[in-house]
Every structure is written in structure tokens, then in C-alpha cells.
Design an enzyme around this catalytic site. Structure first.
Site, PDB file in Angstrom:
ATOM      1  CE1 TYR A 140      -3.800   2.362   0.546  1.00 50.27           C
ATOM      2  CE2 TYR A 140      -2.505   3.237   2.366  1.00 50.27           C
ATOM      3  CZ  TYR A 140      -3.575   3.336   1.501  1.00 50.27           C
ATOM      4  OH  TYR A 140      -4.429   4.413   1.594  1.00 50.27           O
ATOM      5  CE  LYS A 144      -3.401   5.597  -1.352  1.00 53.74           C
ATOM      6  NZ  LYS A 144      -4.409   6.347  -2.145  1.00 53.74           N
ATOM      7  CB  THR A 173     -14.188   4.845   5.954  1.00 55.09           C
ATOM      8  OG1 THR A 173     -12.899   4.208   5.951  1.00 55.09           O
ATOM      9  CG2 THR A 173     -14.020   6.343   5.703  1.00 55.09           C
TER      10      THR A 173
END
Length: 225
Positions: A140, A144, A173
């Protein structure tokens, strides 16, 4: 009104950005076909769905063909996972890069003529992981960091456009709840940024007068809400 295209708009931060921009923009709500996306479009006046699979480049090119001018493009869609370098196979790096970088680059490329037409603004929803890589986040964070480099290159190449990278900390979220579960923790959304807070920062950047270029926004949760 100006037009904004928001990817990953069906829920979470994308939906919050859509609600925040709705009073000032006509919206194209990007996302996979879903009842959530349809419902949001009916709730927000001047909005329509843009149900496109971003990893299908032919489908994306067909969908972009009808967009002659675009004032704002918000790259919000993204995926993530947690695993050590030892446990992360090549296919997982490819999956994450395909969504978090390659689809973003291709959609930007396809929409450059429409953005140039009106001197548009591109907003990249990056992450704290785009500035600091922690254990378990190699795939990840790599995507990014790459997104950060892409945005910086784009900004240098396209002086007629504004390019803003937003680096939020953890956001309250459903995706965050899944991440905390993978980490083996107990979820407490109050510890994280509210989606509306991040959406407000995005809207503020977009509303910045034309004599200024908001290049980077960094947000960190205070756990005080």
C-alpha cells in the site's frame, strides 16, 4: 456550474466529498455500479452516476469520450491490504498498484484535454502512508509513494492545471474498520478523522482563488471529536 468527477464516490470519503461539493458543482459520481451510488445520485441535485470499472481501460476510455471539459477531478478510489513483505506475493503488489496508481494515471491521461480546456484542478487523495511506510504496509505504501511522485510530475508538466495531493491520517470509514480488524484491534471511529473533515479540506483546496496553488494538504487526527 463547474463539473467535478469523483472516483470511489459510492460511500465513505468519496460520498462525503460529493456531498460537500454538491452545492457548488455538477457531479459525476464514479464507482462500480451499486445501489449506494444510485441513491447518492438521487440525493444530490445536479449529480449523475459514472459507473466505470477503473481497471478496465477500454471501458474507461469509452466513458471519458463524452467529457469535453472538466473543472475538477478527484482521485479518491483506492484499495489496500496489510501483510509483511515475506507474506506479500507479487500479484498483491500488482493488484494494489493497478488501482492506486495505474488506473489513476490512465484516467488522468485520458482527461487531460478536458481539464486543459478550463484550466482544471486535480485532487489526489493520498495517505499518510504516502509519506511514511510502516511495517506491514509495503504494498500500500509503495503505491501511495508512487502516487505522490506521479502527482509531483504532473504538476511540473502541466503549469496550466492545479494539482493537489491530500495526505489524511486514518479516516473513520468501513474500510478503516476492516483494516483495524485485520490488525486485530478494537474499532473506535472517534480516534480517526471524520470523512466530512477531510471532504471539507478538499473543498477548501478547490475553492482556493486562482492566484494560489494548494499543492499539498496534510491532515492528522486529534481524537478530540
Amino acid at each position: 456550474m463547474p463539473t467535478a468527477l469523483i472516483t470511489g464516490a459510492s460511500r465513505g470519503l468519496g460520498a462525503a466529498i460529493a456531498r460537500t461539493l454538491a452545492p457548488t458543482h455538477d457531479l459525476l459520481l464514479g464507482g462500480r455500479p451499486s445501489s449506494e451510488l444510485d441513491t447518492l445520485a438521487t440525493q444530490l441535485e445536479g449529480s449523475s452516476t459514472w459507473p466505470v470499472e477503473l481497471t478496465d481501460h477500454e471501458e474507461m476510455a469509452d466513458a471519458v469520450d463524452a467529457i469535453d471539459s472538466l473543472d475538477v477531478l478527484v482521485h479518491n478510489a483506492g484499495v489496500g491490504s496489510i501483510s509483511t513483505v515475506e507474506e506479500t506475493p507479487a500479484d498483491e503488489y500488482r493488484r494494489i498498484m493497478e488501482v492506486n496508481l495505474i488506473a489513476v494515471a490512465e484516467l488522468t491521461r485520458l482527461l487531460l484535454p478536458a481539464l486543459r480546456e478550463v484550466g482544471g484542478h486535480i485532487v489526489f487523495i493520498n495517505s499518510g502512508a504516502g509519506r511514511n511506510a510502516n511495517p506491514g504496509w509495503s504494498a500500500y505504501a509503495a503505491s501511495k509513494f508512487a502516487l505522490r511522485a506521479f502527482a509531483d510530475s504532473l504538476r511540473a508538466e502541466e503549469p496550466g492545471l492545479r494539482v493537489t495531493s491530500v495526505y489524511p491520517g486514518r479516516i473513520d470509514t468501513d474500510m478503516q474498520a476492516d483494516i483495524v480488524a485485520m490488525e486485530g484491534g478494537e474499532y473506535d471511529g472517534s480516534r480517526f478523522l471524520a470523512p466530512d473533515t477531510v471532504a471539507a479540506a478538499v473543498a477548501h483546496a478547490i475553492a482556493t482563488p486562482a492566484d494560489a496553488h494548494p499543492t499539498e494538504i496534510i491532515l492528522r487526527p486529534t481524537a478530540r471529536r
